[in-house]
Design an enzyme around this catalytic site. Structure first.
Site, short mmCIF file in Angstrom:
data_model
loop_
_atom_site.label_atom_id
_atom_site.label_comp_id
_atom_site.label_asym_id
_atom_site.label_seq_id
_atom_site.Cartn_x
_atom_site.Cartn_y
_atom_site.Cartn_z
N GLY A 205 57.95 94.89 40.88
CA GLY A 205 59.32 95.44 40.87
C GLY A 205 60.09 94.95 39.66
O GLY A 205 59.51 94.44 38.71
N ASN A 206 61.39 95.12 39.69
CA ASN A 206 62.24 94.58 38.61
C ASN A 206 63.58 94.15 39.20
O ASN A 206 63.81 94.30 40.40
CB ASN A 206 62.40 95.60 37.48
#
Ligand code: CTP
Length: 399
Positions: A205-206
């Protein structure tokens, strides 16, 4: 003002007598008005006068003999809240989130635009503490009805008089007519991060929180647009009455939802931080720890903005974002062209207070005619206003 619901908060200033005229003007224009008063406002004007003029019960306490007055309901009921007159004391409390009377409680619960019309003596008005509170309130997205110059209760002459009721009314009217700028337009917004599954429990993810996308959706809604939001797993989402929300997890799901929605919209704003790579294979069971190193093979995701840019019809507008760490301007210009955008919002991680997680952002807008507009560091709400203003300007000028 026809059928608009106005919540008027009156605080303890001599200008409170003018609130009666303000109520009268709003009612005359077809608005429904409910009045809230602080205890000290009652020293200047009676609840009976205001109840008679507004044809509604006046609330001056969080609880009364009839029971608890639900300030949350009042805050949610209103299309606009106006604090007039707003004393220096009330402005300070609003700026700091204090909540010791019903006006402040309703203000903190209000989801609608809030207008403050200050009233005080000139020295109080120019004091740095008052000015800082005003700045804070504006940074929270509240609207300041400018004070007027003239004779003050102290006998001094200067700035600090509450705006005349007619001027407050036209200020609010202007806001509502401006808010119709995007009426009839349907806008697609993407927001938040994407999660690319590795196995049933892990993902790539980020750090995107969805704050910027949410602020854009709320601003579009306030300008009268119909908004469809395609959001990854974000911490921040707008209320469901503000936009149609399609929740997705991965870049692939976001791609499908956007391609599906795109033919129905006039504008697309791509604020999501979409993963560029996704695991080539997703393990159906949890990947177990071993003594060896683990190599994950990643494949490219599809570029949503690029695909929408390819599908874009002449009457559609597309806005993208570029979050860069280096060669910011040239990278943004390349993306603008590659994705066939009308303008791109560049933010650099080199700028303090810009980017993921922050409440603030510092942007530069670069449009397809190569106009470059740099903005100051602002709250994400104010940045959203600047972006939507640019969109409106672009729509009203011949391209
Ligand atoms: N974008 C998108 N789909 C992707 C990747 C990006 O729609 N798969 C959109 C973003 O929402 C943003 C713009 O494209 O509006 C630019 O995204 P960014 O991540 O800055 O650029 P990339 O094209 O992914 O290039 P890079 O990551 O190499 O900078």
């Amino acid at each position: 003002m026809r059928a608009k619901k106005i919540l008027l908060g009156i605080t303890g200033s001599i200008a409170a007598y003018k609130a009666a005229i303000l109520v009268r003007l709003f009612v005359k224009q077809g608005a429904e008005v409910k009045v809230l008063m602080t205890p000290s406002a009652k020293d200047f004007i009676t609840p009976l006068t205001l109840a008679t003029l507004s044809k509604n019960q006046v609330y001056s306490d969080v609880s009364s003999e009839e029971g608890w007055n639900n300030h949350v309901d009042l805050g949610l009921w209103a299309d606009a809240m106006i604090v007039a007159p707003a004393t220096a004391n009330t402005l300070a409390k609003m700026a700091n989130g204090l909540c010791d009377n019903i006006v402040l409680a309703a203000y903190l619960s209000a989801k609608c635009p809030v207008f403050v019309a200050p009233a005080m003596d000139l020295d109080m008005w120019i004091h740095p503490a008052t000015q800082k509170n005003i700045e804070t309130l504006i940074s929270y997205g509240n609207h300041l009805v400018p004070v007027e110059h003239g004779e003050l209760a102290s006998g001094l002459v200067g700035k600090g008089r509450m705006a005349e009721p007619e001027n407050i009314l036209s200020f609010v009217n202007n806001h509502f007519s401006k808010s119709q700028e995007l009426a009839g337009k349907r806008v697609l917004v993407t927001s938040g991060p994407t999660h690319e599954a590795i196995d049933p429990v892990r993902f790539i993810g980020n750090r995107s929180s969805g704050k910027m996308g949410t602020a854009i959706v709320e601003e579009l809604y306030h300008r009268g647009a119909e908004v469809v939001l395609v959001s990854g797993p974000a911490r921040y989402l707008p209320d469901s009455d503000v936009a149609e929300i399609i929740k997705v997890t991965s870049a692939g799901e976001m791609f499908d939802a956007c391609v599906d929605q795109f033919p129905t919209v006039d504008v697309a704003i791509m604020a999501a931080a979409v993963a560029d790579y996704t695991p080539s294979k997703v393990s159906p069971i949890k990947v177990k720890k071993t003594e060896k190193t683990l190599t994950l093979e990643l494949t490219n995701t599809k570029d949503i903005a690029k695909e929408l840019g390819r599908l874009k019809k002449e009457n559609q507008v597309m806005i993208g974002f570029a979050l860069e760490t280096n060669n910011e301007m040239s990278n943004a210009q390349k993306k603008l062209v590659k994705k066939n955008l009308d303008f791109i919002v560049l933010n650099s991680l080199q700028d303090k207070g810009a980017g993921f997680q922050h409440d603030t952002n510092k942007i530069t807008i670069v449009d397809k005619h190569n106009n470059i507009n740099e903005y100051e560091l602002k709250t994400k709400q104010q940045v959203a206003k600047d972006i939507v203003d640019y969109l409106v300007k672009m729509q009203t000028t011949v391209q």
